[in-house]
Motif scaffolding. Sequence first.
Motif, short mmCIF file in Angstrom:
data_model
loop_
_atom_site.label_atom_id
_atom_site.label_comp_id
_atom_site.label_asym_id
_atom_site.label_seq_id
_atom_site.Cartn_x
_atom_site.Cartn_y
_atom_site.Cartn_z
N ALA A 93 0.82 -0.96 -0.08
CA ALA A 93 -0.09 0.12 -0.09
C ALA A 93 0.91 1.24 0.02
O ALA A 93 2.02 1.38 0.72
N ILE A 94 0.26 2.44 -0.59
CA ILE A 94 0.92 3.63 -0.69
C ILE A 94 0.13 4.79 -0.31
O ILE A 94 -0.98 4.72 -0.33
N ARG A 95 0.55 5.56 0.69
CA ARG A 95 -0.04 6.84 1.03
C ARG A 95 0.63 7.81 0.26
O ARG A 95 1.71 8.23 0.32
N THR A 96 -0.38 8.56 -0.57
CA THR A 96 0.32 9.98 -1.25
C THR A 96 0.41 11.08 -0.50
O THR A 96 -0.60 11.75 -0.45
N ALA A 97 1.71 11.22 0.21
CA ALA A 97 1.86 12.13 0.90
C ALA A 97 2.28 13.50 0.42
O ALA A 97 3.22 13.61 -0.28
N HIS A 98 1.62 14.61 0.57
CA HIS A 98 0.24 14.93 1.27
C HIS A 98 -0.55 15.64 0.30
O HIS A 98 -1.32 16.50 0.69
N HIS A 99 -0.54 15.44 -0.85
CA HIS A 99 -1.33 15.80 -1.84
C HIS A 99 -1.72 15.03 -3.13
O HIS A 99 -1.17 13.93 -3.12
N PRO A 100 -2.34 15.50 -3.97
CA PRO A 100 -2.81 14.55 -5.08
C PRO A 100 -1.52 14.36 -5.97
O PRO A 100 -0.88 15.24 -6.27
N PHE A 101 -1.41 13.00 -6.39
CA PHE A 101 -0.17 12.76 -7.35
C PHE A 101 -0.84 12.93 -8.98
O PHE A 101 -2.07 13.15 -8.89
N SER A 102 -0.04 12.48 -9.64
CA SER A 102 -0.60 12.50 -10.94
C SER A 102 -1.36 11.51 -11.45
O SER A 102 -1.46 10.16 -10.83
N PRO A 103 -2.40 11.47 -12.29
CA PRO A 103 -3.30 10.58 -12.48
C PRO A 103 -2.71 9.22 -13.29
O PRO A 103 -2.99 8.25 -12.86
N GLU A 104 -1.43 9.33 -13.85
CA GLU A 104 -0.88 8.10 -14.22
C GLU A 104 -0.09 7.36 -13.15
O GLU A 104 0.06 6.32 -13.37
N PHE A 105 0.28 7.98 -11.99
CA PHE A 105 0.58 7.22 -10.85
C PHE A 105 -0.55 6.24 -10.57
O PHE A 105 -0.26 5.05 -9.94
N LEU A 106 -1.65 6.77 -10.37
CA LEU A 106 -2.69 5.91 -9.95
C LEU A 106 -2.89 4.89 -11.01
O LEU A 106 -3.33 3.70 -10.50
N ASP A 107 -2.74 5.15 -12.12
CA ASP A 107 -3.07 4.03 -13.34
C ASP A 107 -1.91 2.95 -12.86
O ASP A 107 -2.13 1.87 -13.26
N LEU A 108 -0.74 3.43 -12.75
CA LEU A 108 0.29 2.30 -12.32
C LEU A 108 -0.04 1.72 -11.39
O LEU A 108 0.06 0.41 -11.34
N CYS A 109 -0.63 2.24 -10.11
CA CYS A 109 -0.92 1.42 -8.90
C CYS A 109 -1.96 0.42 -9.32
O CYS A 109 -2.14 -0.70 -8.92
N ASP A 110 -2.94 0.80 -10.36
CA ASP A 110 -4.10 -0.21 -10.44
C ASP A 110 -3.47 -1.37 -11.32
O ASP A 110 -3.86 -2.32 -11.06
N ARG A 111 -2.42 -1.04 -12.28
CA ARG A 111 -1.83 -2.21 -13.01
C ARG A 111 -0.78 -2.94 -12.14
O ARG A 111 -0.83 -4.28 -12.58
N LEU A 112 -0.22 -2.54 -10.85
CA LEU A 112 0.67 -3.39 -10.38
C LEU A 112 0.10 -3.90 -9.16
O LEU A 112 0.67 -4.95 -8.74
N GLY A 113 -1.27 -3.54 -8.63
CA GLY A 113 -2.03 -4.15 -7.69
C GLY A 113 -1.54 -3.56 -6.33
O GLY A 113 -1.38 -4.39 -5.33
N ILE A 114 -1.25 -2.26 -6.31
CA ILE A 114 -0.91 -1.81 -5.17
C ILE A 114 -1.99 -0.85 -4.54
O ILE A 114 -2.90 -0.01 -5.23
N LEU A 115 -2.29 -0.97 -3.38
CA LEU A 115 -3.51 -0.29 -2.69
C LEU A 115 -2.96 1.24 -2.29
O LEU A 115 -1.77 1.51 -2.03
N VAL A 116 -3.97 2.09 -2.27
CA VAL A 116 -3.35 3.59 -2.22
C VAL A 116 -4.43 4.21 -1.15
O VAL A 116 -5.66 4.14 -1.21
N MET A 117 -3.89 4.76 -0.29
CA MET A 117 -4.54 5.94 0.50
C MET A 117 -4.32 7.18 -0.20
O MET A 117 -3.26 7.81 -0.11
N ASN A 118 -5.34 7.72 -0.76
CA ASN A 118 -5.32 8.93 -1.57
C ASN A 118 -5.50 10.41 -0.84
O ASN A 118 -6.67 10.42 -0.24
N GLU A 119 -4.43 11.07 -0.59
CA GLU A 119 -4.62 12.22 0.37
C GLU A 119 -4.78 13.52 -0.44
O GLU A 119 -4.19 13.90 -1.54
N ALA A 120 -5.63 14.40 0.00
CA ALA A 120 -6.01 15.74 -0.49
C ALA A 120 -5.25 16.79 -0.11
O ALA A 120 -4.73 17.66 -1.07
N PHE A 121 -5.02 17.06 1.33
CA PHE A 121 -4.31 18.30 1.67
C PHE A 121 -3.35 18.03 2.87
O PHE A 121 -3.32 17.38 3.80
#
Length: 790
Positions: free
Chosen positions: A350-378
Motif C-alpha cells: 500500500a502507498i499513501r500519497t503524502a500529502h497532496h494529489p499525485f499525477s493520474p498516471e501514478f494511480l494508473d500504475l498502482c492499478d496495474r501493479l496491484g498496489i493499494l492507495v490511501m489517496n490524500e488531498a491536503f
Amino acid sequence: MKIAQAARVLLGAMALALAAPALAQPVGTAAFDADWRFAKGDVAGAEQPAFADASWQPVDLPHDWAIAGPFDRNAATTGSGGWLPSGVAWYRKHFALPDSARGKRVFIEFDGIMERAGVWINGHHIGHRPNGYSSVRYELTPHLKSGENVVAVRSDTSAQPASRWYAGSGIYRHVKLITLGDVYADAWSTTVRVATLDATGAGLAVESSVTNRLATPVQARLEAVIRAPDGREIATYTGATQELAPNRATSLSAAGTLANPRRWDIGDPALHTALVRVRAADGSLLYEERVPFGIRDARFEAATGFWLNGRNIKLKGVAIHADGGPFGMAVPLGFYERRLKGLQALGVNAIRTAHHPFSPEFLDLCDRLGILVMNEAFDMWTVAKNPQDYHLFFTDWFSLDARDFVRRDRNHPSVIIWSIGNEIHDTPYPVVAKSIVERLMNIFHAEDPTRPVTMALFRPNTTGDYSNGLADMLDVVGQNYRENELTKAHADKPTRKIIGTENSKNRSSWLPVRDNPAYSGMFLWTGADYLGEADRAGWPAISNPSGIVDRIDGVKPIGWERAAWWSEKPVVKLARRVTEVIDISELPTMVGVAMPQPRGPGILADWTPFNLGAHAEKVEVMSNAEEVELFLNGRSLGRKPRNADDSAIAWTVDFAPGEIRAVGYRGGRKVGEDVLRTAGAPAAIRLVPEATRLGTGFDDVTAVRVEVVDAKGVLVPTATDSVTLEVSGPATLVAYDNASVTDHTAFTSPIRAVAGGKAVAFLRGGEGSGTVTVRARAGALKSATHTFRR
C-alpha cells in the motif's frame, strides 16, 4: 452543429483513442506536451499572442525548471524546498488546429502546474488555480481562430517557503488537448461503480454528467460497453433516453450485471474497461470516453481491520512524496514503476500519497501493479505550516479542489480510502476544524459513496479529537505515530475503525499493528528518501534520508528489516550494527526533538569496516526464516531461531577479512542466503543495466547502475570516485544521481562522485534506430562500456 455532423467529426479520433494506453480519457484526447517555449522571470506582455518568444528556451513537458538548480543556501525555498530556486516563469505554445477540429469544442487539460498558475489563449485569460497539485480543464473554444493560436501559462512559486516539501516549479505534469462535439461529459464526471458484488456476480452502475451546448434540446441516452481484462466485450448496458436541455448538464446513467467477473486484487490486478458512450435518439454517437475500472470488494471493519475480496489483509504501507529524486517533480512513469516494484519486493502492498494529489498516471500504475492507495488531498487547511503555503487559499478553493480530486480519481480500484488532511493544525480549534471536516466529508461522500474517509490526526489526545467528537466524524480514524494511543482509542470505543496513517520504522511501532486485529495497517514515514525537509539537518543537506530505500531506490538495511517482517517470500539479509537508534515515537514532541540520537548510519550492509584489524563486530541478520546459521570464512558460528518479537538475529563476531555468510532455514531446508565480502582498493567501474532496451518518450527511462568495485568485483562501500559517463547514439543521459544527502552536483551532469561506491544513471532513447553506447571512466580505474541496440 447538427447531431449527425457532431457524430461524424468524432469518428476520426476514435481509432487513435482506442489504441491508447489503458487510462481514462475521452475520445478526442491528444498529447499536448511537445514544442513549448520557456522563460524564467515575470515577462511583461508574455500572455499576448504577438509577443516575440523566438529566443525563449524550447522545452517539452513535463518540465520542472527548479530541479536544474543551483542549490543555494540562501534560496527562498530554504531546506523545506531543498535549497532549490523558485520564482515566476512563463510557458508559451504555438499551434494550429487541424481542419477536423473546426466547429468543435476544444479544451486544454493540465495535470499539474506549480503553482498559482494563470492560463491565457490568444491573450484571453481563461483560468487561475493557486493549488499546484490540482488537475484543471479549461475551454479554449470561444477564443480560438483559424491559423496560429498561442497558449500562455504563468507559474509562480516566488512566495516561499510554501508547499512541503520540495515542490518544484513550472508545468511539471502532462498536458492534453481535448476536442469534443457539442454534447459531452463534463470533466471527470463519468464514474463506474460496483453497486453489488457477491460470489455469483457484480452489479455495475455507470453515471455521467452530460452537457448539451447546442441551442436546442437533444434526446440522448448513455451506453456502456464493458470489456474484460483480456479485451473481450462481455456486456453492453443502455440507459433510458432523456432530454438534454440546452446549455445544461444532465445526469445520465446505465446499469447491468456481470456473471462471475474476474476481480481486481493485489495479486491479480485485473482491469476491466468501460467504453461509455452518449448516443442520440437515432443511434448516432455524440461522445465516447474510455474508463478503466476494477471489480473488487474493499472494506474496513472495526474489529478485524481491512478486508479485500473476502480476505483479511494487513495494510503494509509506506508514505511517499511526489518527487522523483533527480527528476524533481517532473517524474517519468518509468521511474515511478521502478520505485513501486522495488517497494513491492520488500512486502509493501500500500502507498499513501503524502500529502497532496499525485499525477493520474501514478494511480494508473498502482492499478496495474496491484498496489493499494490511501489517496490524500491536503497537507494544511486554514492554519499555516509554512508562511506561504496553501492555507492562504484554502477557504476559497478547498471545495473545488476536493471535488475535482475525488472525481478525477474515484474510478481507480487501487484507491481504497481517502485522506482529507495530514497533521492539520486547525484541530486545536475544534469549532473550526469540525466544520471543515463536515464540509469535506459531505463532498467526498457525495462524489464517491463507495469509499471511506480518514485523516492523519496528530497528537489527538492533546487536541481532544477523541473526546470532542472530531475523530468520530471520520469513517476510519487515522493517527500519525503513537500506535498505543490509537489502540486505546479503539478499546475505549470498539466501534471505531482504525488505521495508522503515518508510522515510524521502529519495531515498537510495528508490533501493536501486527498483534492487534483491529489495526487495519500502517504507513511508514517514509518509503523513499525525498528532496526537501532538510531544515532540521541544515545546509548542506538537500533531502530527507528517512526512507527504507534511498533517493534512487537502493534498499537500505532498514528496508530489508521491514521485508523480513512483511514479505511473504524468504528474506535473509546481513548487516553490521554501527550505532544504536533511540525510539522517540512515544515521547512528547519537544522531548523527542531534543533527544540526541547517536551519530552514525545505524547499520551497514558491508563487511568492510574502517578498522580491518582484530576487533568485535555486532552482526545482525534480518530474516523471516525459522532459523539462521552464520558462517565466517566457511566456519559455522552456530544457528539461532527467529525472535518472537521480530527483532534481528544478532551475533558478536571477531572480525576477520574475507566472507561472512548467513543461511536461512525453514523446516530444516535452506530457503535463502546472503553474503558480504571484504572489499579491497577500488580497481574498476561496473555498469549494470536494468533493462535490455531503451524506450522513447518522456515516461520511458532506463536505469543503469554505476558501481566501483575492487579487483575481485566486490563493491567498494567507501569509494567516492568521480565517474564520467559518455552516451553516444540515439539516446540521452537525462539524470544521474548517487543518493547523497549533501551532494550539490546538478542531476543532469555527466560527472558525479559515487556514494557508497554506487550511483544510478537514467537514459532515454531518442528517435530512430541504432547502437547506443554508454562509457564510464574515472581516473586510473578500469573503465566500463555497455551497448544497447535499438
